[in-house]
Motif scaffolding. Structure first.
Motif, PDB file in Angstrom:
ATOM      1  N   LEU A  33       0.831  -1.210   0.000  1.00  0.00           N
ATOM      2  CA  LEU A  33       0.000   0.000   0.000  1.00  0.00           C
ATOM      3  C   LEU A  33       0.868   1.264   0.000  1.00  0.00           C
ATOM      4  N   LYS A  34       2.014   1.173   0.634  1.00  0.00           N
ATOM      5  CA  LYS A  34       2.906   2.339   0.703  1.00  0.00           C
ATOM      6  C   LYS A  34       3.551   2.618  -0.659  1.00  0.00           C
ATOM      7  N   THR A  35       4.016   1.551  -1.317  1.00  0.00           N
ATOM      8  CA  THR A  35       4.815   1.753  -2.541  1.00  0.00           C
ATOM      9  C   THR A  35       3.989   1.592  -3.818  1.00  0.00           C
ATOM     10  N   GLU A  36       2.843   0.924  -3.725  1.00  0.00           N
ATOM     11  CA  GLU A  36       1.963   0.635  -4.874  1.00  0.00           C
ATOM     12  C   GLU A  36       2.648  -0.201  -5.959  1.00  0.00           C
ATOM     13  N   ASN A  37       3.774  -0.830  -5.636  1.00  0.00           N
ATOM     14  CA  ASN A  37       4.390  -1.792  -6.561  1.00  0.00           C
ATOM     15  C   ASN A  37       5.129  -2.840  -5.733  1.00  0.00           C
ATOM     16  N   LEU A  38       5.832  -3.755  -6.419  1.00  0.00           N
ATOM     17  CA  LEU A  38       6.480  -4.856  -5.684  1.00  0.00           C
ATOM     18  C   LEU A  38       7.992  -4.689  -5.572  1.00  0.00           C
TER      19      LEU A  38
END
Ligand code: APR
Length: 242
Positions: free
Chosen positions: A232-237
């Motif tokens: 949720l913080k970075t919106e990616n992996l």
């Protein structure tokens, strides 16, 4: 790493283990204590309906004593806060802990303890009491109710919808399932072949571990909240490679 919009989640018994619901396959698991053919097949139900009603009655009653754990809450939070696409949740579990944690539209592919269905008219009704051979269908009046559970040899529910979701996801997360029961055991293979990024969360490698890009091993009540926070913080992996 590929951009993620649609997230599809599959859960199994392992996600509810920390809430105190026994898994199926372990030394103390449910299938060590019962013969599958007696309590989880239609033939078993035909042979001894009272025994099968009572088996599921006990499990249903137990739902009033258990609470969702941090893994259930983490998935509900992910669905509420993820804005880049959809979050869909398929569970093999027949408990109601995802709903209790605040997840909506949970797809119960193996049925639900909190429902029973009528063998005569096909009605599916919400049910939080015991059921028995004498329980009458609220719709047609026949005493022909069965647990709303998919037994071995029966076709899981909602498969057409599930097929669409499998084709449409960018991230597939499989949580707390041993990967030995089909068709769910095939989901990872399919999403992987279609280009999704696959992650499994389990205590140890599942039988389908080869179809996952990443395995995060440990108790889901610990690993999942951490993962959801980072996602949720970075919106990616990208955080997985740091
Ligand atoms: N966190 C993460 N994973 C866990 C945890 C935990 N705290 N505890 C156990 N597990 C893992 C186990 O390591 C195992 O791989 O959860 C998995 C549970 O596997 P099963 O007992 O086989 O349950 P599941 O995969 O859901 O079974 C599938 O089989 O009998 C049928 O219909 C029943 O829906 C069920 C289906």
């Amino acid at each position: 790493m590929k951009e993620i919009r649609n997230i599809l989640i599959l859960t199994g018994a392992g996600i509810s283990a920390e809430s105190g619901i026994p898994v199926f396959r372990s030394e103390t698991g449910l299938w060590e204590q019962h013969r599958v053919e007696d309590v989880a097949t239609y033939e078993g139900f035909m042979r001894n309906r009272p025994l099968v009603h009572e088996f599921y009655n006990r499990m249903r009653r137990n739902l009033f004593n258990v609470r969702p754990n941090p893994a259930h809450f983490a998935l509900a939070r992910l669905a509420n806060e993820w804005k880049k696409g959809s979050v869909c949740l398929i569970t093999q579990n027949i408990d109601n802990l995802h709903e209790a944690a605040g997840s909506g539209n949970v797809i119960h592919m193996h049925g639900e303890l909190m429902r029973i269905s009528c063998e005569s008219c096909g009605a599916v009704v919400d049910w939080d009491k015991d059921s028995s051979v004498d329980t009458r269908c609220p719709k047609c009046g026949e005493a022909a109710m069965r647990p709303h559970i998919v037994w071995f040899g029966e076709i899981p529910y909602h498969m057409e919808h599930i097929d669409e979701l499998l084709r449409d996801c960018d991230l597939f997360m499989s949580i707390g399932t041993s990967g030995v029961v089909y068709p769910a055991a095939n989901f990872a293979r399919m999403t992987h072949a279609l280009g999704a990024y696959n992650i499994e969360f389990n205590l140890e490698k599942s039988a389908t571990a080869g179809s996952f890009d990443r395995g995060i091993y440990g108790k889901a009540g610990t690993t999942l909240p951490e993962f959801v926070d980072s996602l949720l913080k970075t919106e990616n992996l990208d955080f997985l490679d740091r």
